[in-house]
Each structure stands twice: as structure tokens, then as C-alpha cells.
Design a protein around this motif. Structure first.
Motif, PDB file in Angstrom:
ATOM      1  N   UNK A 260      13.400 -35.235  -1.373  1.00  0.00           N
ATOM      2  CA  UNK A 260      12.428 -36.301  -1.172  1.00  0.00           C
ATOM      3  C   UNK A 260      12.802 -37.062   0.104  1.00  0.00           C
ATOM      4  N   UNK A 261      11.838 -37.723   0.700  1.00  0.00           N
ATOM      5  CA  UNK A 261      12.104 -38.506   1.914  1.00  0.00           C
ATOM      6  C   UNK A 261      11.260 -39.768   1.883  1.00  0.00           C
ATOM      7  N   UNK A 262      11.807 -40.857   2.391  1.00  0.00           N
ATOM      8  CA  UNK A 262      11.097 -42.140   2.335  1.00  0.00           C
ATOM      9  C   UNK A 262      11.526 -43.035   3.486  1.00  0.00           C
ATOM     10  N   UNK A 279      10.410 -46.170  -0.807  1.00  0.00           N
ATOM     11  CA  UNK A 279      11.658 -45.897  -1.508  1.00  0.00           C
ATOM     12  C   UNK A 279      11.495 -45.948  -3.012  1.00  0.00           C
ATOM     13  N   UNK A 280      10.753 -46.926  -3.489  1.00  0.00           N
ATOM     14  CA  UNK A 280      10.504 -47.031  -4.923  1.00  0.00           C
ATOM     15  C   UNK A 280       9.798 -45.785  -5.443  1.00  0.00           C
ATOM     16  N   UNK A 281       8.773 -45.333  -4.717  1.00  0.00           N
ATOM     17  CA  UNK A 281       8.060 -44.129  -5.120  1.00  0.00           C
ATOM     18  C   UNK A 281       8.982 -42.914  -5.117  1.00  0.00           C
ATOM     19  N   UNK A 282       9.815 -42.783  -4.101  1.00  0.00           N
ATOM     20  CA  UNK A 282      10.732 -41.642  -4.019  1.00  0.00           C
ATOM     21  C   UNK A 282      11.718 -41.652  -5.181  1.00  0.00           C
ATOM     22  N   UNK A 283      12.239 -42.839  -5.517  1.00  0.00           N
ATOM     23  CA  UNK A 283      13.179 -42.930  -6.629  1.00  0.00           C
ATOM     24  C   UNK A 283      12.549 -42.552  -7.953  1.00  0.00           C
ATOM     25  N   UNK A 284      11.344 -43.051  -8.200  1.00  0.00           N
ATOM     26  CA  UNK A 284      10.637 -42.730  -9.443  1.00  0.00           C
ATOM     27  C   UNK A 284      10.313 -41.232  -9.493  1.00  0.00           C
ATOM     28  N   UNK A 285       9.834 -40.684  -8.377  1.00  0.00           N
ATOM     29  CA  UNK A 285       9.451 -39.275  -8.339  1.00  0.00           C
ATOM     30  C   UNK A 285      10.667 -38.372  -8.522  1.00  0.00           C
TER      31      UNK A 285
END
Length: 292
Positions: A260-262, A279-285
């Protein structure tokens, strides 16, 4: 050490990616080289509840809050190499340490390649800026310059009259007649003479020795991915007039499974607030990918 997720980059996007993972009690390591992209700027603007807060303070508080979660570790250092083996990513850090992880999140930011103009680099983030939403208001409707460096410069020149009286320094770049007409209609002064130097606070010295004093200057940098290990991973890279970035989908997944990348490395023209959201989206995903 074996982790669920290794986050590479401990600035705003990386810290935000770690938070949902830590709250899910996943084993996480954040690897940080200590080079925030906005380290040249004293203050951060435009981030709700943190408008005008020192940029370094936001990062420091974020790190303190993230490390309260017992499953989150922090490592100072630079990733040198990543290899994939047995469904895990194996990361070499500074050539002396190694960790493995089931998923990786790249949040390294990018390198700003600036125009080679004497006096520009040392004023970057102080009197020379890249984003009017971040720094334009504090110029108090004063005299603003923008230096042409790419096709995107004319777009920014059209926007900048919202923040002050604008001079567009072409500095050897060409400008289509139609765009020039639009800029003039917006009140932008077009300056054809080349720039010799930027001195004092933000004074432009032109090729005929005329000096133009400004309250601030904007320039579009070229955003570059400077780490070879990122390119070696095989993730698809996008390029446009503003530079290069890792291509991701809406969930911040790259073209390589498990990566993943953010933040700015995956979004050109970013900001602190956008980096935190990414970053929040990447962590959740990344967390969901460990389950489903």
C-alpha cells in the motif's frame, strides 16, 4: 522481528496509517529516516484543529500518541532493500537490521527538485512556497511572485490573484497566447526577463539588474521518488507535469499485492490533511487485507 505491517515513513501519512492498525492490536513497526518533506516550513496551515501549529509539533504529538499502543514499534533508519519470500516482505534497514512483515505501507514522501536559481533553495518553505492554500493567506494580499517551472505553473498563476498582486516570471519558459490573455484578464503581470538571483527576504534580481521586492514567491517543484528500493518493488508509477508518484486505487493499494502507499508518494500536490486522510485509508485497507 516479524510484524503484521511495516510502515515505511513516520511523517503524517505514516503515523495516520499506524493508528487504525494499532487500535486493532496488530503488530506494527514504523521505520522512519527523519526527513519530513515539510521540514523546511515552520508552521502548518489548513489542517482542521491544527491550523497554524508548528509542523514539527504535529508530527511529534502524532508519534507520541501512536506509540501509546503497545503493539506498535518505532525504528529510526532508512530502508535499503525489500525482498519478498514465503508470502512475507523482508526489509533491510541501514544494512544492519532486518524485519519481516505480511504487508507494507509506503509513506516515504517525495523529494522536491527545485529550479536551479541562486538563492531559491535556502528560502524554500520560508519565503518560497509550493501551495497557496498552505501559505498564501499569511502573505496578506501583498505582492506575490510565481516562477514558471512546468506546465502547471500557469495554472497556479491563474489561482494566485486570490491571495495578492501577482507577477508571473516566465524565466525562459514559453506561454501560449490564449493562456497569457487569460492571465492578464486576471490581473497577472507577465515578466519575460530571466531571473539572476533571489536575495534578501524574497527579492527577485532580473537579468538587467532590476530588483522586484515581493512578500512571497511560489514555484512548482518536480516531485521525485528517490529511493531505488521503491522502484525495484515493481509498483506501477504514474508521471505527469508535476512529477512521479506510486499509482494506487481508492483503498491505497498499489499494483503489487500486499503493498500500500499513501501521502505525497502516492498523491501529487498533497498537504498534511490529505496525507492524514490517505494514511488512515491505507492503514484500514492493510488491516482488512489481513482478514479477508
Amino acid at each position: 522481528m516479524n510484524y503484521d505491517v511495516a510502515i515505511i515513513g513516520g511523517s503524517y501519512a505514516g503515523l495516520a496509517a499506524g493508528l487504525p492498525l494499532g487500535r486493532a492490536r496488530r503488530k506494527v513497526v514504523v521505520i522512519d529516516a527523519g526527513q519530513r518533506r515539510n521540514r523546511f516550513a515552520d508552521y502548518s496551515h489548513g489542517f482542521l484543529t491544527q491550523d497554524g501549529t508548528p509542523a514539527s509539533e504535529i508530527a511529534q504529538i502524532g508519534k507520541q500518541q501512536l506509540l501509546q499502543y503497545k503493539t506498535v514499534d518505532w525504528m529510526d533508519g532508512s530502508v535499503k532493500r525489500i525482498e519478498r519470500k514465503d508470502d512475507n516482505f523482508h526489509l533491510c534497514i541501514d544494512g544492519t537490521h532486518a524485519v519481516s512483515a505480511k504487508r507494507i505501507i509506503i509513506a516515504t514522501g517525495v523529494k522536491d527538485q527545485l529550479p536551479e536559481i541562486k538563492g531559491l533553495a535556502e528560502r524554500w518553505g520560508k519565503r518560497i512556497f509550493h501551495c497557496p492554500y498552505c501559505h498564501g493567506y499569511e502573505l496578506n494580499q501583498g505582492n506575490i511572485g510565481i516562477i514558471a517551472s512546468s506546465e502547471h505553473s500557469a495554472h497556479m498563476a491563474m489561482m494566485l490573484p486570490e491571495w495578492g498582486s501577482v507577477t508571473f516570471f516566465l524565466n525562459g519558459h514559453s506561454l501560449e497566447t490564449e493562456i497569457q490573455t487569460q492571465l492578464i484578464e486576471r490581473g497577472v503581470v507577465i515578466e519575460q526577463r530571466s531571473i539572476t538571483e533571489i536575495n534578501e527576504k524574497s527579492t527577485v534580481l532580473l537579468s538587467d539588474n532590476e530588483r522586484i521586492k515581493l512578500d512571497g514567491i511560489f514555484v512548482t517543484s518536480q516531485c521525485l521518488i528517490s529511493q531505488d528500493w521503491i522502484l525495484n518493488l515493481g509498483c506501477e508509477i504514474e508521471q505527469n507535469v508535476m512529477g512521479e508518484m506510486i499509482k494506487t486505487n481508492a483503498l491505497k493499494e498499489t499494483s503489487v499485492a500486499g503493498i500500500f502507499a499513501c501521502g505525497d508518494v502516492a498523491r501529487l500536490g498533497g498537504s498534511v490533511s490529505l496525507a492524514v486522510g490517505d494514511g488512515t485509508m491505507a492503514g484500514v485497507a492493510a488491516h482488512r487485507s489481513l482478514i479477508f
